[in-house]
Scaffold this motif. Structure first.
Motif, PDB file in Angstrom:
ATOM      1  N   LYS A  67     -10.607  -5.482  -1.959  1.00  0.00           N
ATOM      2  CA  LYS A  67     -11.228  -6.413  -3.020  1.00  0.00           C
ATOM      3  C   LYS A  67      -9.973  -7.137  -3.586  1.00  0.00           C
ATOM      4  O   LYS A  67      -8.981  -6.541  -4.015  1.00  0.00           O
ATOM      5  CB  LYS A  67     -11.881  -5.508  -4.176  1.00  0.00           C
ATOM      6  N   GLU A  68     -10.516  -8.401  -4.134  1.00  0.00           N
ATOM      7  CA  GLU A  68      -9.319  -9.208  -4.727  1.00  0.00           C
ATOM      8  C   GLU A  68      -8.797  -8.546  -6.016  1.00  0.00           C
ATOM      9  O   GLU A  68      -7.434  -8.528  -6.156  1.00  0.00           O
ATOM     10  CB  GLU A  68     -10.027 -10.613  -5.476  1.00  0.00           C
ATOM     11  N   ASN A  69      -9.460  -7.940  -6.961  1.00  0.00           N
ATOM     12  CA  ASN A  69      -8.920  -7.474  -8.039  1.00  0.00           C
ATOM     13  C   ASN A  69      -8.676  -5.979  -8.090  1.00  0.00           C
ATOM     14  O   ASN A  69      -8.704  -5.359  -9.254  1.00  0.00           O
ATOM     15  CB  ASN A  69      -9.760  -8.088  -9.360  1.00  0.00           C
ATOM     16  N   GLU A  70      -8.560  -5.414  -6.900  1.00  0.00           N
ATOM     17  CA  GLU A  70      -8.234  -4.022  -6.830  1.00  0.00           C
ATOM     18  C   GLU A  70      -7.116  -3.635  -5.996  1.00  0.00           C
ATOM     19  O   GLU A  70      -6.994  -4.426  -4.946  1.00  0.00           O
ATOM     20  CB  GLU A  70      -9.550  -3.380  -6.271  1.00  0.00           C
ATOM     21  N   GLU A  71      -6.223  -2.633  -6.363  1.00  0.00           N
ATOM     22  CA  GLU A  71      -5.229  -2.434  -5.595  1.00  0.00           C
ATOM     23  C   GLU A  71      -5.737  -1.754  -4.294  1.00  0.00           C
ATOM     24  O   GLU A  71      -6.852  -1.066  -4.379  1.00  0.00           O
ATOM     25  CB  GLU A  71      -4.242  -1.228  -6.433  1.00  0.00           C
ATOM     26  N   SER A  72      -4.663  -1.938  -3.249  1.00  0.00           N
ATOM     27  CA  SER A  72      -5.264  -1.132  -1.890  1.00  0.00           C
ATOM     28  C   SER A  72      -4.135   0.121  -2.057  1.00  0.00           C
ATOM     29  O   SER A  72      -3.247  -0.023  -1.547  1.00  0.00           O
ATOM     30  CB  SER A  72      -4.832  -2.030  -0.693  1.00  0.00           C
ATOM     31  N   ARG A  73      -5.099   1.139  -2.323  1.00  0.00           N
ATOM     32  CA  ARG A  73      -4.158   2.520  -2.699  1.00  0.00           C
ATOM     33  C   ARG A  73      -4.624   3.245  -1.437  1.00  0.00           C
ATOM     34  O   ARG A  73      -3.785   4.310  -1.072  1.00  0.00           O
ATOM     35  CB  ARG A  73      -4.700   2.974  -3.983  1.00  0.00           C
ATOM     36  N   THR A  74      -5.722   3.519  -1.100  1.00  0.00           N
ATOM     37  CA  THR A  74      -6.331   4.388  -0.107  1.00  0.00           C
ATOM     38  C   THR A  74      -6.552   3.763   1.366  1.00  0.00           C
ATOM     39  O   THR A  74      -7.259   2.939   1.419  1.00  0.00           O
ATOM     40  CB  THR A  74      -7.458   5.204  -0.589  1.00  0.00           C
ATOM     41  N   LEU A  75      -6.153   4.543   2.391  1.00  0.00           N
ATOM     42  CA  LEU A  75      -6.315   4.089   3.851  1.00  0.00           C
ATOM     43  C   LEU A  75      -7.493   5.142   4.238  1.00  0.00           C
ATOM     44  O   LEU A  75      -7.709   5.978   3.693  1.00  0.00           O
ATOM     45  CB  LEU A  75      -5.091   4.127   4.544  1.00  0.00           C
ATOM     46  N   ILE A  76      -7.890   4.719   5.331  1.00  0.00           N
ATOM     47  CA  ILE A  76      -9.037   5.668   5.936  1.00  0.00           C
ATOM     48  C   ILE A  76      -8.420   6.899   6.535  1.00  0.00           C
ATOM     49  O   ILE A  76      -7.446   7.022   7.095  1.00  0.00           O
ATOM     50  CB  ILE A  76      -9.692   4.739   7.179  1.00  0.00           C
ATOM     51  N   ARG A  77      -9.227   7.872   6.036  1.00  0.00           N
ATOM     52  CA  ARG A  77      -8.806   9.459   6.380  1.00  0.00           C
ATOM     53  C   ARG A  77      -9.096   9.625   7.817  1.00  0.00           C
ATOM     54  O   ARG A  77     -10.413   9.160   8.091  1.00  0.00           O
ATOM     55  CB  ARG A  77      -9.091  10.416   5.645  1.00  0.00           C
ATOM     56  N   ASN A 114       0.791  -1.204  -0.077  1.00  0.00           N
ATOM     57  CA  ASN A 114       0.073   0.040   0.065  1.00  0.00           C
ATOM     58  C   ASN A 114       0.744   1.163   0.033  1.00  0.00           C
ATOM     59  O   ASN A 114       1.784   1.595   0.901  1.00  0.00           O
ATOM     60  CB  ASN A 114      -0.999   0.112   1.187  1.00  0.00           C
ATOM     61  N   PRO A 115       0.770   2.042  -1.021  1.00  0.00           N
ATOM     62  CA  PRO A 115       1.761   3.154  -1.282  1.00  0.00           C
ATOM     63  C   PRO A 115       1.482   4.176   0.155  1.00  0.00           C
ATOM     64  O   PRO A 115       2.301   4.940   0.371  1.00  0.00           O
ATOM     65  CB  PRO A 115       1.424   3.796  -2.452  1.00  0.00           C
ATOM     66  N   GLU A 116       0.289   4.494   0.441  1.00  0.00           N
ATOM     67  CA  GLU A 116      -0.040   5.520   1.573  1.00  0.00           C
ATOM     68  C   GLU A 116       0.713   5.041   2.969  1.00  0.00           C
ATOM     69  O   GLU A 116       1.104   5.806   3.559  1.00  0.00           O
ATOM     70  CB  GLU A 116      -1.611   5.532   1.758  1.00  0.00           C
ATOM     71  N   ARG A 117       0.726   3.654   3.100  1.00  0.00           N
ATOM     72  CA  ARG A 117       1.034   3.002   4.340  1.00  0.00           C
ATOM     73  C   ARG A 117       2.698   3.321   4.355  1.00  0.00           C
ATOM     74  O   ARG A 117       3.275   3.882   5.247  1.00  0.00           O
ATOM     75  CB  ARG A 117       0.901   1.599   4.559  1.00  0.00           C
ATOM     76  N   LEU A 118       3.245   3.125   3.017  1.00  0.00           N
ATOM     77  CA  LEU A 118       4.561   3.316   2.825  1.00  0.00           C
ATOM     78  C   LEU A 118       5.369   4.636   2.912  1.00  0.00           C
ATOM     79  O   LEU A 118       6.197   4.651   3.626  1.00  0.00           O
ATOM     80  CB  LEU A 118       5.044   2.638   1.603  1.00  0.00           C
ATOM     81  N   TYR A 119       4.214   5.360   2.432  1.00  0.00           N
ATOM     82  CA  TYR A 119       4.873   6.824   2.448  1.00  0.00           C
ATOM     83  C   TYR A 119       4.772   7.287   4.021  1.00  0.00           C
ATOM     84  O   TYR A 119       5.786   8.085   4.383  1.00  0.00           O
ATOM     85  CB  TYR A 119       4.079   7.855   1.334  1.00  0.00           C
ATOM     86  N   PHE A 120       3.777   7.113   4.448  1.00  0.00           N
ATOM     87  CA  PHE A 120       3.583   7.594   5.927  1.00  0.00           C
ATOM     88  C   PHE A 120       4.560   7.112   6.741  1.00  0.00           C
ATOM     89  O   PHE A 120       5.064   7.702   7.621  1.00  0.00           O
ATOM     90  CB  PHE A 120       2.178   7.534   6.366  1.00  0.00           C
ATOM     91  N   THR A 121       4.966   5.607   6.685  1.00  0.00           N
ATOM     92  CA  THR A 121       5.730   5.278   7.494  1.00  0.00           C
ATOM     93  C   THR A 121       7.320   5.674   7.356  1.00  0.00           C
ATOM     94  O   THR A 121       7.916   5.753   8.063  1.00  0.00           O
ATOM     95  CB  THR A 121       5.823   3.584   7.261  1.00  0.00           C
ATOM     96  N   GLY A 122       7.499   6.066   6.029  1.00  0.00           N
ATOM     97  CA  GLY A 122       8.631   6.745   5.697  1.00  0.00           C
ATOM     98  C   GLY A 122       8.939   8.028   6.261  1.00  0.00           C
ATOM     99  O   GLY A 122       9.965   8.550   6.747  1.00  0.00           O
ATOM    100  N   GLN A 123       7.842   8.853   6.316  1.00  0.00           N
ATOM    101  CA  GLN A 123       7.848   9.962   6.970  1.00  0.00           C
ATOM    102  C   GLN A 123       7.700   9.978   8.576  1.00  0.00           C
ATOM    103  O   GLN A 123       8.168  10.920   9.194  1.00  0.00           O
ATOM    104  CB  GLN A 123       6.628  10.723   6.534  1.00  0.00           C
ATOM    105  N   HIS A 124       7.410   8.784   8.943  1.00  0.00           N
ATOM    106  CA  HIS A 124       7.521   8.497  10.637  1.00  0.00           C
ATOM    107  C   HIS A 124       7.961   7.094  10.913  1.00  0.00           C
ATOM    108  O   HIS A 124       7.382   5.988  11.207  1.00  0.00           O
ATOM    109  CB  HIS A 124       5.887   8.620  11.104  1.00  0.00           C
ATOM    110  N   LYS A 125       9.365   7.157  10.737  1.00  0.00           N
ATOM    111  CA  LYS A 125      10.038   5.970  10.804  1.00  0.00           C
ATOM    112  C   LYS A 125       9.749   5.176  12.347  1.00  0.00           C
ATOM    113  O   LYS A 125      10.282   4.022  12.423  1.00  0.00           O
ATOM    114  CB  LYS A 125      11.574   6.089  10.675  1.00  0.00           C
ATOM    115  N   ASP A 126       9.533   5.892  13.271  1.00  0.00           N
ATOM    116  CA  ASP A 126       9.334   5.286  14.568  1.00  0.00           C
ATOM    117  C   ASP A 126       7.827   4.617  14.560  1.00  0.00           C
ATOM    118  O   ASP A 126       7.888   3.797  15.761  1.00  0.00           O
ATOM    119  CB  ASP A 126       9.057   6.426  15.697  1.00  0.00           C
TER     120      ASP A 126
END
Length: 301
Positions: free
Chosen positions: A190-200, A93-105
């Protein structure tokens, strides 16, 4: 997104905090939204824990493959867990990866004691072993397994609760919100959809304005709402009401008065649920009775 009930919870928390330690409104409001953002950090931290379980499983496989003397299971390890489709979607998930990259703790160390102990308990458990023995793969089974794994080892794990409370004090009050967000994230995949957006946390300006207005209105009308509350008490003094009960009631009355387009039953039910989280076992009955009487007196639909 953070639901209206959770926004109401944060308003109640901050009104309660204010009457224990009064501060300027702009500071209180800033603290409230900062607290809401901290829930997102906990949400990502929990998602990262699930991904870390997968990473640890892969790490253990690499250790087994590099042994001089290998067992059959180390030569050809069962990869069903690391190939779980839900874990892969979370991992990528790109949002999880990006946010974790900004908050390495918020990233888990694979040697973390909580992570290792949870991994050991999980792999020794019957549910995990049954899952690994099943030869057929399906998205629905992967989803069901991770949902149950999350409940067992994170959401309902007292050791995990103690761990995150030691790390961030406010997380102990908000873990039920983060738990709900993780469960929705897993369930919405969903099986055939990318998980791109997390819950705001806050959907839009409308939600943010709702939180600010409810907080301000509750504080500005506190004395007037205390009077309204007192008038509806039978054989009971206002001073004898617990502060949290009073906060929940005055916040609810403020919303009933200042948000006329929300049905009264919806508002009452929301604050009954909030009472179940913050107040005593009998508070929800008391709060329901007072608010129901107030709505009838005001002809509030």
């Amino acid at each position: 997104m953070l639901g209206r009930r959770q926004i109401r919870e944060k308003v109640v928390e901050n009104v309660y905090s204010y009457y224990q330690n009064p501060i300027k409104f702009d500071v209180l409001e800033k603290n409230m939204f900062h607290g809401i953002e901290k829930i997102y950090n906990l949400y990502i931290y929990q998602l990262n824990f699930l991904v870390a379980l997968k990473d640890l499983a892969e790490h253990q496989m690499e250790i087994g493959k590099n042994k001089y003397l290998k067992t059959a299971s180390e030569i050809d390890p069962n990869q069903k867990f690391i190939n779980n489709q839900i874990l892969i979607k979370l991992d990528q998930n790109p949002e999880r990866l990006y946010f974790t990259g900004q908050h390495k703790d918020l990233k888990w160390d694979l040697h973390d004691d909580m992570l290792v102990k949870t991994f050991q308990r999980m792999t020794a458990g019957k549910r995990y072993q049954d899952f690994m023995k099943e030869e057929e793969y399906s998205f629905e089974e992967d989803q069901k397994f991770i949902g149950k794994l999350f409940l067992r080892y994170i959401a309902e794990n007292d050791d995990f609760h103690d761990y995150i409370s030691d790390r961030e004090l406010t997380w102990s009050d908000d873990i039920h919100i983060a738990n709900s967000m993780v469960q929705k994230t897993i369930g919405f995949m969903k099986e055939n959809e990318e998980s791109r957006t997390l819950i705001r946390m806050v959907k839009d300006d409308e939600d943010k304005n709702f939180a600010s207005k409810l907080l301000r209105d509750t504080l500005n009308t506190w004395e007037a709402n205390e009077k309204k509350l007192s008038e509806r008490l039978e054989n009971w003094d206002l001073e004898r009401i617990a502060l949290m009960d009073k906060v929940i009631l005055t916040t609810a009355i403020s919303e009933l008065d200042n948000f006329p387009f929300t049905p009264s039953r919806v508002i009452i039910n929301e604050y009954i649920e909030i009472a179940k989280v913050f107040a005593t076992d009998r508070s929800n009955i008391f709060i329901n009775g007072i608010l129901d009487k107030y709505c009838k007196d005001q002809n509030r639909i």
